[in-house]
Design an enzyme around this catalytic site. Structure first.
Site, PDB file in Angstrom:
ATOM      1  N   LYS A 236      54.889  51.569  42.639  1.00 39.76           N
ATOM      2  CA  LYS A 236      54.947  50.058  42.067  1.00 39.76           C
ATOM      3  C   LYS A 236      56.058  50.441  40.727  1.00 39.76           C
ATOM      4  CE  LYS A 236      50.707  49.939  41.793  1.00 39.76           C
ATOM      5  NZ  LYS A 236      49.261  49.386  41.676  1.00 39.76           N
TER       6      LYS A 236
ATOM      7  N   THR B 272      48.844  39.030  33.748  1.00 44.30           N
ATOM      8  CA  THR B 272      49.100  39.664  34.746  1.00 44.30           C
ATOM      9  C   THR B 272      47.776  40.689  35.105  1.00 44.30           C
ATOM     10  OG1 THR B 272      50.263  41.287  33.633  1.00 44.30           O
ATOM     11  CG2 THR B 272      51.710  39.638  34.565  1.00 44.30           C
TER      12      THR B 272
ATOM     13  N   GLY C  43      45.028  42.473  36.684  1.00 43.19           N
ATOM     14  CA  GLY C  43      44.636  42.372  38.148  1.00 43.19           C
ATOM     15  C   GLY C  43      45.405  42.552  39.094  1.00 43.19           C
ATOM     16  N   THR C  44      46.805  42.646  38.793  1.00 45.89           N
ATOM     17  CA  THR C  44      47.650  42.855  39.638  1.00 45.89           C
ATOM     18  C   THR C  44      47.832  44.222  40.571  1.00 45.89           C
ATOM     19  OG1 THR C  44      49.086  44.084  38.160  1.00 45.89           O
ATOM     20  CG2 THR C  44      49.762  41.801  38.450  1.00 45.89           C
ATOM     21  N   GLY C  45      47.290  45.270  40.310  1.00 45.33           N
ATOM     22  CA  GLY C  45      47.155  46.454  40.854  1.00 45.33           C
ATOM     23  C   GLY C  45      45.965  46.371  41.991  1.00 45.33           C
ATOM     24  N   CYS C  46      44.859  46.063  41.485  1.00 47.65           N
ATOM     25  CA  CYS C  46      43.821  45.761  42.469  1.00 47.65           C
ATOM     26  C   CYS C  46      44.206  44.789  43.518  1.00 47.65           C
ATOM     27  CB  CYS C  46      42.532  45.141  41.533  1.00 47.65           C
ATOM     28  SG  CYS C  46      41.986  46.206  40.240  1.00 47.65           S
TER      29      CYS C  46
END
Length: 265
Positions: free
Chosen positions: A174, A205, A207-210
């Site tokens: 990412k 932003t 929590g984007t990875g989860c």
């Protein structure tokens, strides 16, 4: 009809923006039935992580077996695993489960708080990544795991190649922390998929990875190929970032329900 079954193995975010809470919101928004194995509890808000407590290995194993042995699962997503012992336990469980696994190798929070013990990195490399269908590190996490520091889009290939050496079938690197477009690279070492989206002017932003990893797991549970699942997940998380909203005094969360047409009012 029963919706596809997706299991998240991750920590709790008391502020509701990331972790188990983000995973379950994503799974609901994308039309799947979300189930959970809690690995750790955090005291967390928009300003950061004030405390974290991992659960005993026996509790994690019992939750997993309870869900998988009775209900079953069509995809699994992992997030915060905290310690080497938990990483190895979850890797063993995934290895015995006939379902695709999306591994989000969570190392630090959005605010820079450590969520994985340094002593657990080798277990992630040697135990967890080899059982992953897709591994989804951000640039900090891929540097932790491989030593490859991505400074530009051209470095994404090197990072992906280094990660694939540890055994995941696919690597999704990412590139959201780079300048310019939000570009990610998905590759299995032979084919490449470059996923691009405009960089949105929104600082909220959390929590984007989860959210992205959970969305990928939802796609896989629906029978999508990895490239299809990742492409759809990228579209979903881009919309969620665009609708992210202020919460507390720090970084607010993405809006997991943006596609449901309810807004954030």
């Amino acid at each position: 009809m029963r919706p596809p079954l997706v299991l998240t193995v991750a920590g709790s975010d008391s502020g509701g923006g990331a972790g188990i809470q983000a995973d379950l919101k994503t799974m609901l928004a994308l039309g799947t039935h979300g189930m959970s194995v809690l690995t750790a509890v955090t005291a967390q808000n928009s300003l950061g992580v004030q405390g974290a407590w991992e659960l005993p290995v026996d509790a994690v194993r019992a939750q997993y077996r309870s869900v998988v042995d009775d209900i079953g699962v069509q995809a699994v997503k992992t997030g915060m695993l905290a310690s080497a012992e938990l990483v190895e336990t979850v890797a063993e469980l995934l290895g015995g489960t006939d379902a695709p696994a999306v591994v989000d190798p969570v190392g630090v929070s959005k605010h820079g708080d450590a969520l994985l013990a340094a002593s657990a990195l080798d277990s992630v490399r040697t135990k967890l990544l080899p059982v992953a269908t897709v591994a989804t590190p951000n640039l900090d996490e891929v540097a932790q795991l491989t030593g490859v520091r991505v400074e530009s889009e051209g470095d994404l290939r090197r990072a992906a190649a280094a990660l694939l050496e540890y055994g995941p079938r696919w690597a999704l690197i990412k590139g959201g922390h780079l300048r310019g477009e939000a570009v990610d690279l998905l590759t299995d070492g032979s084919e490449e998929h470059w996923l691009r989206a405009p960089r949105l002017d929104n600082r909220h932003t959390h929590g984007t990875g989860c959210t992205l990893a959970s969305a990928v797991a939802c796609g896989l549970a629906k029978g999508r190929s990895v490239p299809e699942a990742v492409t759809e997940a990228k579209e979903y998380v881009t919309g969620a970032i665009g609708a992210g909203f202020a919460l507390g005094d720090g970084i607010g969360p993405v809006d997991h329900g943006w596609a449901l047409g309810r807004g954030t009012a």
